[in-house]
Design a protein around this motif. Sequence first.
Motif, PDB file in Angstrom:
ATOM      1  N   THR B 176      16.647   4.185  23.019  1.00  0.00           N
ATOM      2  CA  THR B 176      15.909   2.787  22.954  1.00  0.00           C
ATOM      3  C   THR B 176      15.605   2.413  24.518  1.00  0.00           C
ATOM      4  O   THR B 176      14.858   1.504  24.764  1.00  0.00           O
ATOM      5  N   ASP B 177      16.288   2.626  25.418  1.00  0.00           N
ATOM      6  CA  ASP B 177      16.162   2.367  26.790  1.00  0.00           C
ATOM      7  C   ASP B 177      15.034   2.952  27.553  1.00  0.00           C
ATOM      8  O   ASP B 177      14.593   2.673  28.758  1.00  0.00           O
ATOM      9  N   THR B 178      14.104   3.837  26.841  1.00  0.00           N
ATOM     10  CA  THR B 178      13.030   4.622  27.655  1.00  0.00           C
ATOM     11  C   THR B 178      12.025   3.277  28.116  1.00  0.00           C
ATOM     12  O   THR B 178      11.543   2.603  27.384  1.00  0.00           O
ATOM     13  N   GLY B 207      18.409  -6.799  20.030  1.00  0.00           N
ATOM     14  CA  GLY B 207      18.768  -6.069  21.260  1.00  0.00           C
ATOM     15  C   GLY B 207      18.888  -4.558  21.277  1.00  0.00           C
ATOM     16  O   GLY B 207      18.706  -3.709  22.139  1.00  0.00           O
ATOM     17  N   ARG B 208      18.606  -4.001  19.861  1.00  0.00           N
ATOM     18  CA  ARG B 208      18.673  -2.519  19.643  1.00  0.00           C
ATOM     19  C   ARG B 208      17.642  -1.689  19.090  1.00  0.00           C
ATOM     20  O   ARG B 208      17.739  -0.949  18.684  1.00  0.00           O
ATOM     21  N   CYS B 209      16.476  -2.657  19.050  1.00  0.00           N
ATOM     22  CA  CYS B 209      15.086  -2.134  18.453  1.00  0.00           C
ATOM     23  C   CYS B 209      14.283  -1.883  19.382  1.00  0.00           C
ATOM     24  O   CYS B 209      14.217  -2.561  20.439  1.00  0.00           O
ATOM     25  N   ALA B 210      13.453  -0.765  19.227  1.00  0.00           N
ATOM     26  CA  ALA B 210      12.435  -0.512  20.290  1.00  0.00           C
ATOM     27  C   ALA B 210      11.090   0.004  19.582  1.00  0.00           C
ATOM     28  O   ALA B 210      11.388   0.910  18.476  1.00  0.00           O
ATOM     29  N   HIS B 220      11.239  11.653  19.294  1.00  0.00           N
ATOM     30  CA  HIS B 220      12.043  10.351  19.567  1.00  0.00           C
ATOM     31  C   HIS B 220      12.869   9.845  18.523  1.00  0.00           C
ATOM     32  O   HIS B 220      13.870   8.954  18.507  1.00  0.00           O
ATOM     33  N   TRP B 221      12.879  10.599  17.305  1.00  0.00           N
ATOM     34  CA  TRP B 221      13.343  10.129  16.025  1.00  0.00           C
ATOM     35  C   TRP B 221      14.606  10.875  15.591  1.00  0.00           C
ATOM     36  O   TRP B 221      14.861  12.095  16.141  1.00  0.00           O
ATOM     37  N   ALA B 265       9.111   2.665  15.138  1.00  0.00           N
ATOM     38  CA  ALA B 265      10.005   2.056  15.822  1.00  0.00           C
ATOM     39  C   ALA B 265      11.724   2.606  15.579  1.00  0.00           C
ATOM     40  O   ALA B 265      11.865   3.141  14.802  1.00  0.00           O
ATOM     41  N   LEU B 266      12.382   2.434  16.412  1.00  0.00           N
ATOM     42  CA  LEU B 266      13.855   2.876  16.712  1.00  0.00           C
ATOM     43  C   LEU B 266      14.636   1.868  16.506  1.00  0.00           C
ATOM     44  O   LEU B 266      14.605   0.815  17.034  1.00  0.00           O
ATOM     45  N   ILE B 267      15.950   2.083  15.651  1.00  0.00           N
ATOM     46  CA  ILE B 267      16.837   1.364  15.295  1.00  0.00           C
ATOM     47  C   ILE B 267      18.103   1.903  16.120  1.00  0.00           C
ATOM     48  O   ILE B 267      18.647   2.818  15.249  1.00  0.00           O
ATOM     49  N   ASP B 268      18.809   1.497  17.008  1.00  0.00           N
ATOM     50  CA  ASP B 268      19.774   2.054  17.658  1.00  0.00           C
ATOM     51  C   ASP B 268      21.330   1.480  16.916  1.00  0.00           C
ATOM     52  O   ASP B 268      21.818   0.982  17.645  1.00  0.00           O
TER      53      ASP B 268
END
Lengths: 437, 418
Positions: B176-178, B207-210, B220-221, B265-268
């Motif tokens: 998620t930090d990309t 804080g952990r979604c992008a 990315h998934w 969207a990503l959920i880390d």
Amino acid sequence: MSFQSIDNISIIPINSQSEPEAATADIPILRLGGKDLSELSAGGVKVPLVSFVLVNFNYADFIGETIESIKRQDYTHFECLIVDNGSTDHSVSVVQSHIGEDKRFSLVQLNENLGQLGAIVWAIDHIKGSFVVFVDSDDLLFPSFCSTHIQAHLALPESVAFTSSNVIEINKVGDVLTGKYERIKTETPNFIKGLRPSSIVPRLSTIDDDTFELMSQNSAVIPKSEWGWCWSPGTSNMFRVSIVKLLNISKEFAIPNRSADSYFMNMAHVLAQSAVIDMSQSAYRVHGQNYFAHRESINSLRKYGADYARQEKLNNLQTMEIILARSIEFNWLAGNLWNTIEYMTKIYNRNEMSEYYRSAPVINLFVKYAERLSQSMPNHEFYAGVSIRFGLSKGLKIISASDDKHKSLNCLNYISIYFKKTCLSIFKKRPPQKQKK
Amino acid sequence: MMPQMKGSQRHMDTAAMPRLTLGGKDLSAPSAGCVTAPLVSFVLINFNYAEFVGAAIESIKHQDYRHIECLVIDNASTDSSVSVIESHIKDDKRFSFIQFSENLGQLGATNKVIDCINGSFVVFVDADDLLLPSFCSTHVQVHLALAESVAFTSSNLVEINKTGDVLTGKSSCIKTDTPEFVKGLRPAAITPRLSTIDVETYNLLNGRCATIASTCLGWHWTYGTSNMYRASIIKLIRINDQFPIPKRFADNYLIPLAHAMAKSALIDLTLSAYRIHGNNIWVQRESVNSLKNYGPDYDAKQIADFHMNQEIVLSRSVELNWLSRNLWNLINRMADIQNSDEQKPYYSSTPIIDLFAKYASQMQQALSPSEYYSGIAMRFGLWNGLKIILSDYKSCSIFKSLSFVLVYFIKIRSHIRC
């Protein structure tokens, strides 16, 4: 406990061994966001089984303490396979008396010495865990060893092949000599420091919040590009079993007469990275008869002899053969095969390196596996890699061995690439002209 | 072949329904407008995973988000799967069971049942995986709280082995930090909030979604189970029944196309467990970042999969360009190109040139002439470009080829100037 001697190492399995039975009551719990992961998944997700492989050769003096130190692990979900590597002292009876009724332990006796690596190669096919520690029978583990390593494996920012923790060095009777191993460092700029946040990783019940915080400050992932030994020896490393099985030496190869850590750790690191935990989790014993260390580690002093270095050179060649023979597979899995090759020469200076590639055994080895090497990567990478290392005439020898059908065409191609490279390097060496202002 | 439906129609257990609140007020209360939390459909496709499918069904049953339906599909298993499935469903009215008499492959089965889905969100669960109880709540909450609505959300996982031992704490895919990704959710005070997600969890999620823009290339998934799609998008990209679907994975079709059409969207956070049991089709060992965990046969299959994706996109050029406004982005994505070096070999291969030639007329209808000519010129160059342009030979070919050549040289000139 079970006991069995085997005659032919490669055939007889240790099937009289009962299933490892851990006392279920004290198995550590994994929590995710404070909730029991096993409960969340209705028992579907569990803490991993850890395998200890304890290879012993004539260390009757020390092995009892080693076994006790494994028994005292606060992470109780493990099996321990003890391989007696053809000892001639009373090791076996010491082992039996220390195992007692603990079902997690099993003993196998080899009637000849296979070398440390040989015994481990055999043992790898017989372990059931997902993580493995190869314990030297003169070392001691501290009770939090296993918990710390498992927690690191599950919380590092990148999953790695193995984790390495720091040691304290002790002498024959257990006197502490040093508080750390000199090679361990975590402050190097390109290391990826720290663990993922505690709130989102699976947390072990045996590692409390303070310890997790401490681990987080003292752990780092070592990138592949880092060269040289930056870990503690043997015992203090916990590997992923899948990686060890991937790297295990099959029967077609001679087993290098070297320590298991120098084979598995270097290979695992260059293919799949590693991590360090700068916290002392075991004791490394320097007792005068160690294979490698002559004295405790002092940063600026070599502690091994010249004969060790000579033997290592020979061993490196055997390891190189394994890499070249599996070049197609390794280049697919990890990419950048030339980097793997260069790394496993374990030579860190330019002059020695060019000497290495000029020696006859090395050239012969590359000629033998030229075909596989050429199949493992695109032609231009292959030619460029060979030309940098072997020069024109030796390089041509390798290229012509790589493909019988198109020999002359390939050689022409190679020559053109070689000259292009040399021209380029001459061009690059010229100092940059100063621009007039 | 008709799927046989077993089990009754969807059923609502109103007592246990998740509640939605907005600014602290219950949205489902009559005074607030009778808005209900969305129905989520789980589609569980099983083929010979009798050993694991029971645990997968139980993990769906244990979702703390109760407003679900689950279609269990047996893709013509030859083991004891059917009896295992029946014994685990028992009389839970939210589950229905469909048995196929012939194996359709995962994508074929997915495509077949899309029309049977009643939910507004859908998760395709692999029969060897497990969901954690907060899986559904978390995904629905993120779908409702992202700054931009997306086609699907993808969450992190733990990898486990055959017996359930944890191997890793995360997948190596989710990052998620990309820098290009947009992090975070909308403020809690102004989004519909689920009763099953407390404030603390919402803040953690924030804080952990992008969100990933649809033009981002690369993978990315995480796979299969850990993705929740909008049902509307899945229905939109459903493959036409006339199109022959080979036996292949659903992920390689659904994920790239849904993403290219409508973002993702990503959920880390770890919300499911991915099982590595030795018989996975791709995966040979747990994921370690710098080592591939699949074999060399992967490449050929991947190329075949994406070739088919490209054909589907080209055949629907007009519609997809209207919807997404950017057909060339869809085409780039389906080319599965990670960097500019891979572009040349891809567009100079004969099957790809033939494919574009076959659908040239559709593309021409979809795009304005300048977009069409310059897109082709940039990718295929002069000679192969002309071949594609002229393959639709019915009308004024000389005029067309002249304008293409003109566009081509203008492109080259501007390229040189740059």
